[in-house]
Design an enzyme around this catalytic site. Sequence first.
Site, PDB file in Angstrom:
ATOM      1  N   CYS A  54      14.803   5.500   5.373  1.00  0.00           N
ATOM      2  CA  CYS A  54      15.155   4.436   6.678  1.00  0.00           C
ATOM      3  C   CYS A  54      16.327   4.030   6.749  1.00  0.00           C
ATOM      4  O   CYS A  54      16.718   3.635   7.661  1.00  0.00           O
ATOM      5  CB  CYS A  54      13.875   3.490   6.248  1.00  0.00           C
ATOM      6  SG  CYS A  54      14.112   2.553   4.399  1.00  0.00           S
ATOM      7  N   LYS A  63       3.008  -0.082  -2.831  1.00  0.00           N
ATOM      8  CA  LYS A  63       3.989  -0.693  -1.955  1.00  0.00           C
ATOM      9  C   LYS A  63       3.387  -1.278  -0.893  1.00  0.00           C
ATOM     10  O   LYS A  63       2.887  -0.512   0.023  1.00  0.00           O
ATOM     11  CB  LYS A  63       5.106   0.093  -1.824  1.00  0.00           C
ATOM     12  CG  LYS A  63       6.041  -0.428  -0.752  1.00  0.00           C
ATOM     13  CD  LYS A  63       7.258   0.558  -0.433  1.00  0.00           C
ATOM     14  CE  LYS A  63       8.380   0.080   0.501  1.00  0.00           C
ATOM     15  NZ  LYS A  63       9.513   0.682   0.749  1.00  0.00           N
ATOM     16  N   LYS A 112       4.785  -3.430  -5.705  1.00  0.00           N
ATOM     17  CA  LYS A 112       5.897  -3.996  -5.172  1.00  0.00           C
ATOM     18  C   LYS A 112       5.195  -4.557  -3.929  1.00  0.00           C
ATOM     19  O   LYS A 112       4.641  -3.795  -3.156  1.00  0.00           O
ATOM     20  CB  LYS A 112       7.086  -2.961  -4.835  1.00  0.00           C
ATOM     21  CG  LYS A 112       7.923  -3.319  -3.711  1.00  0.00           C
ATOM     22  CD  LYS A 112       8.648  -2.192  -3.532  1.00  0.00           C
ATOM     23  CE  LYS A 112       9.681  -2.519  -2.400  1.00  0.00           C
ATOM     24  NZ  LYS A 112      10.389  -1.608  -1.660  1.00  0.00           N
ATOM     25  N   SER A 170      13.197  -8.664  -2.455  1.00  0.00           N
ATOM     26  CA  SER A 170      14.521  -9.529  -1.836  1.00  0.00           C
ATOM     27  C   SER A 170      13.870 -10.817  -1.462  1.00  0.00           C
ATOM     28  O   SER A 170      14.486 -11.764  -1.735  1.00  0.00           O
ATOM     29  CB  SER A 170      15.060  -8.637  -0.871  1.00  0.00           C
ATOM     30  OG  SER A 170      14.308  -8.337   0.246  1.00  0.00           O
TER      31      SER A 170
END
Length: 340
Positions: A135, A210, A263, A290
């Site tokens: 990405c 994820k 995650k 984040s």
Amino acid sequence: TSTAATSVSISGDISSQLHGGYHHPLARSWQAERQLTKSMLIYPLFMSDIEDDETLIPSLPGQYRRGINKLVPFLEPLVRKGLKSVMLFGVPMQPGTKDALGTAADDPKGPVMQTIRLLRQRFPQLFISVDVCLCEYTSHGHCGILRDDGSLNNQLSVDRISDVALAYAQAGAHCVAPSDMNDGRIRAIKLKLIEEGIAHKTLLMSYAAKFSGCLYGPFRDAAMSAPSFGDRKCYQLPPGGRGLARRAITRDIGEGADIIMVKPASQYLDIISDAKELGRDLPIAAYHVSGEYAMVHAAAKAGVFDLKTMAFEVTEGILRAGANIVVSYFTPDFLDWLEN
Ligand code: PBG
Ligand code: ZN
């Protein structure tokens, strides 16, 4: 008679007396299955292809995108304080670097390949993990190669991603960690590592569970990797998909993953616990992503709680759920806060 009554009421009370077991700070630390230590932490690094770059990422407090020339001086004090491992992300900033195939991902002159070689040379004890995804390198910002209708071409993506993982391993990465969520990538990477004779010295960490959602926003600012159209909901897991996560974890263990990652972390503690149960025989990693990190900072800034206290509380919660490795932007802080 009054003595007898007293002894009965004391003995009747015994099972309700827990405080004695955790009055002392040391005794409190014994209540946890795992104590947070520096060796459990992996620190994410954003490596830009502009050599002298050192840019603060506004949505990710205290975190920078750095060029190769800024890396060693930044890491030296951290390694001295006990930093054991990093996770590398490449950020191509030069115009014209991105294309439909993510060609720049394994460019030998690109920031990730250069950083692997530099770190191996300058910090021989440091464990180097590398995130493997397209990405950051695709013109459309999706995590693989696309079909004409905009959906992922799984076969082409897996072929390409396994080549990229192999290139990172051959450059000297100790660990490759595919985060793209294409089906079958763990098996494809493992087979290429075996074919090339480096499977025995390359750890394969799967971002198996994820989830899609809004917690990766600051990362996408840092890595300039937001998709140019659509979203990642057809390859990252739906937030309610506990069964799907269990299937993905079981599949990736079967395909040869050495570590399973969950995650985000704090919203998915049940999944970490599931991963621990399904992956009893392997280490479990959790990525405190984040958005989670930014939330803790924002709330601390708003006076909701003390930053350090919350950083410990959330990280210890992640360990309690079953993780024994935490990828965390708080790593430099923990190196100051922890004794070992
Ligand atoms: C790349 C990747 C992402 C993260 C790790 N690897 C972003 C995404 O999937 O969009 C997120 C990490 C974070 O938010 O800190 N696929
Ligand atoms: Zn991606």
